[in-house]
Structures are given as C-alpha cells and as structure tokens.
Design a protein around this motif. Structure first.
Motif, PDB file in Angstrom:
ATOM      1  N   HIS A 188      44.345  51.227  17.000  1.00 51.71           N
ATOM      2  CA  HIS A 188      44.903  50.034  17.637  1.00 51.71           C
ATOM      3  C   HIS A 188      46.110  49.508  16.847  1.00 51.71           C
ATOM      4  O   HIS A 188      47.098  49.050  17.425  1.00 51.71           O
ATOM      5  N   TRP A 189      46.007  49.567  15.518  1.00 51.40           N
ATOM      6  CA  TRP A 189      47.126  49.132  14.683  1.00 51.40           C
ATOM      7  C   TRP A 189      48.356  50.009  14.924  1.00 51.40           C
ATOM      8  O   TRP A 189      49.488  49.504  14.994  1.00 51.40           O
ATOM      9  N   ALA A 190      48.141  51.309  15.076  1.00 51.97           N
ATOM     10  CA  ALA A 190      49.263  52.213  15.354  1.00 51.97           C
ATOM     11  C   ALA A 190      49.934  51.857  16.672  1.00 51.97           C
ATOM     12  O   ALA A 190      51.170  51.920  16.791  1.00 51.97           O
ATOM     13  N   ARG A 191      49.147  51.466  17.660  1.00 50.39           N
ATOM     14  CA  ARG A 191      49.737  51.067  18.936  1.00 50.39           C
ATOM     15  C   ARG A 191      50.555  49.780  18.787  1.00 50.39           C
ATOM     16  O   ARG A 191      51.603  49.621  19.406  1.00 50.39           O
ATOM     17  N   LEU A 192      50.047  48.850  17.965  1.00 52.03           N
ATOM     18  CA  LEU A 192      50.819  47.627  17.712  1.00 52.03           C
ATOM     19  C   LEU A 192      52.134  47.957  17.006  1.00 52.03           C
ATOM     20  O   LEU A 192      53.187  47.391  17.338  1.00 52.03           O
ATOM     21  N   MET A 193      52.072  48.862  16.026  1.00 54.99           N
ATOM     22  CA  MET A 193      53.276  49.234  15.283  1.00 54.99           C
ATOM     23  C   MET A 193      54.297  49.937  16.187  1.00 54.99           C
ATOM     24  O   MET A 193      55.503  49.926  15.900  1.00 54.99           O
ATOM     25  N   ALA A 194      53.817  50.546  17.252  1.00 57.38           N
ATOM     26  CA  ALA A 194      54.715  51.250  18.175  1.00 57.38           C
ATOM     27  C   ALA A 194      55.404  50.310  19.152  1.00 57.38           C
ATOM     28  O   ALA A 194      56.327  50.736  19.862  1.00 57.38           O
TER      29      ALA A 194
END
Length: 379
Positions: free
Chosen positions: A223-229
């Motif tokens: 989920h954090w990776a999606r936010l960073m994207a």
C-alpha cells in the motif's frame, strides 16, 4: 533512517512558519508583515506529523521483523536528542530574566518534567511557552513504544485500526466538550490556550496521522508503494484538506475549528508528507543545501528563536522597522540557532552515536560468544 530531501523541506518550512508567527507575539516585525504570520501556528502540526511518521517507522520496523523491543536504547537516544539543547535554553530562561521575551515564567521543574503544557498559567507566565509542543512530543516518546509493543504482540489489525479511529474520535469529542464547558462558564483565565491548545490529550491528531503513515509503510509496504507512486494525488488531497481546515480556523478559537479542524489539518499534512517522501515527486527530489541546513537547525531554532527575537528588539532603535527589522531578525535567529546547534546539540548527538555504536558492538560480541559456547556444548 536516511534523510529525505522532501521531508527536510517540510521541516524547514514548518520551523520558518512558526518563527514568523512568534515574531508578532514578541513584538517583532511590524504591521507591514502581518500577512506572514497568519496561520503560522499550523507549522507545529507539521512537526507533529513528521515526528509521528519518523519515530513511528523507527520503532515499528524492528517490531515487525520480530525483534525484541529495545526500550533503553530508544529512550537514551531520545534523551540525547532532546535534553542538551533544551536544558541550556531553560537555564538561560531561569538565570537571566531580562533576556526573556516576557517577564513571567512557570517554575523550572515544570519544564524539566515536561508538564508545563498541562500546568501553565499562560496569562501571567507566557515566557518559553512554546515548550508546550516539546512536552507533547516527550509524552509521545514515552508512551508510544509501550503501546506499539502491546499491539505488536496482539497482531490484530482490527484492534489497531479501532484504536487509531477511537483516538481520533475521542479527540473530537473531548475538544467539543471542553469548548462547550469553558465557553459557557467563561473562566477568568486563558482557557483556550490552557485547556484546548496546549494539553497533550487534545493535540494527538498530528502524531496519530504520522503514526498511521508509519503503520502503512512498515506493515503494508504494498500500500505504501502505491502511495509513493501517486505523489501528485497525495499533494492535491493534502492541499485541499489543509485549505478546508484553515477555512475553519478563520475563527481560530471557535467550536468547528477546534472540534474537527485539527484532524482535518493533520490529514492534509499527512498528504503533504506522502508527496514529500515520494522520489517521484518534485518536492521529494528537491535537495537544496540551504533547506537541508535549516532543517538540521530546526530544533535549535525552535528552542532559541524567542530569546533572539527579544534581544534584537531590545538592541534595535525604534526607527529601524519594516524590511530592515525583518532582515535583522532573520540573520540573528539563524546565528543563534546555529550556535546552539553546533556548540550543544551536535556534540550531544555525536556522543549519543558513539555510545550507541559501542553498545551495539558489545552486544554483538556477547551474542556471538554465547552462540559459540552453545555450539561447543551441543558438540
């Protein structure tokens, strides 16, 4: 944790915003610069969100990996980070009354025990009152590791989410109740500051928002990776929520702002933090030397800036105003903060890092020895 340029930018902006706000509390820059100070108090909430995220990530990461909590090491690191510069500034406030930005000062022991935000008589003793936010941070440092450790042992997503949501709703309910009571009874004191603005239990929203981001980063990396994207979406959401919160805070002491304005503002600043932490965003990639330097000095600037402002006001003739007074304040504040950082704060941090490294080496050596002895016994 590696320094992120975007988070340094937020930290530098936050401390600058706070200092501009405080410049008017000590009679600083004059009416021509009043526009700079509007909503300057909100910089503190950015610090809270940053602390919740950075400290939360630092503590939660080893817990998520199954490591035993190192309470002693954590508290020692926090003490060496906070206490040296703080105690020096407190000593100046206590020993030199003429240097204070205001005559009245709460008893020294309230600052030393980080309880001044709960006990302050703001109308009579406002000097060094900006230490209230450090008190909130210290209470967070004390209690969060214990709470997080307990939740990690339970490993319950439902319990964790329920607790975070419950704290946010409890804050809304508590502030609403306090506001309604004090507004009806009109106590003869600075009740807004003493009952709503300073106490730890009414100002958890920023820290909570930062901790929620830390929980996502550590326990839900996908989920954090999606936010960073999606930094642009996070930035847009953050700016929108902050704008809505500041619209409520047009009446800073009113009920709507103090009931729901704080969580709204904290959520918006969490959006800014996501955008600033992403390497895909413009603000996440900005690495300006001056910004990083101001961010490094931010704690010392926060502690010392009112003393320096007062000294400048005492030294400058009344004929010096407007832009020149602004420049004098800025240069003096940076010089005072740099002196405190390089002479007190930085040596304390270096000593902390040396002792931490020595302790880690000794622990690793002892662990290796115990493993070798166990292997020999088994053989």
């Amino acid at each position: 944790m590696n320094r992120l340029p975007g988070l340094d930018l937020l930290r530098a902006l936050a401390v600058t915003w706070v200092m501009l706000f405080h410049s008017f509390l000590v009679g600083g820059l004059g009416d021509d610069f009043a526009w700079l100070s509007r909503f300057g108090w909100a910089g503190v909430d950015m610090f809270f969100v940053l602390s919740g995220f950075l400290i939360g990530t630092q503590w939660l990461k080893p817990l998520a990996a199954g490591e035993a909590p190192r309470f002693r090491a954590f508290y020692a690191r926090r003490a060496w980070r906070v206490l040296p510069a703080f105690l020096v500034v407190l000593a100046v406030y206590v020993a030199f009354p003429a240097w204070r930005e205001a005559p009245g000062l709460q008893p020294w022991w309230q600052f030393a025990t980080f309880t001044v935000n709960l006990l302050i008589d703001y109308a009579r003793h406002p000097a060094f009152s900006h230490a209230w936010s450090l008190c909130v941070e210290e209470h967070f440092y004390l209690l969060f590791p214990l709470l997080a450790w307990g939740l990690a042992r339970r490993r319950s997503v439902v319990l964790t989410v329920s607790l975070c949501a419950g704290l946010a709703m409890a804050g809304v309910a508590l502030r609403t109740g306090i506001w309604l009571h004090d507004d009806a009874t009109s106590p003869d004191r600075a009740w807004y500051v003493e009952d709503l603005y300073y106490p730890t239990w009414t100002r958890l929203d920023g820290l909570l928002a930062g901790v929620v981001l830390a929980l996502i980063k550590v326990y839900r990396p996908q989920h954090w990776a999606r936010l960073m994207a999606r930094p642009a979406a996070a930035l847009l959401l953050g700016v929108t929520l902050i704008t809505a919160a500041l619209w409520l805070f047009r009446d800073r002491t009113g009920l709507p702002a103090n009931a729901v304005g704080w969580p709204l503002l904290s959520a918006g600043m969490a959006g800014l933090l996501v955008a600033a932490a992403s390497p895909r965003s413009g603000i996440g990639r900005w690495s300006l030397p001056s910004v990083g330097w101001v961010a490094t000095l931010s704690y010392s600037l926060y502690l010392s800036h009112k003393l320096v402002m007062h000294a400048v006001d005492q030294a400058l003739p009344t004929s010096v105003n407007g832009g020149w007074r602004f420049v004098a304040h800025g240069v003096a504040i940076l010089a005072g903060g740099a002196a405190l950082h390089y002479l007190v704060e930085r040596p304390g941090l270096k000593y902390r890092d040396r002792t931490s490294a020595a302790t880690a080496t000794a622990t690793a050596t002892a662990s290796a020895g115990a493993t070798a002895r166990s292997a020999r016994s088994a053989a």
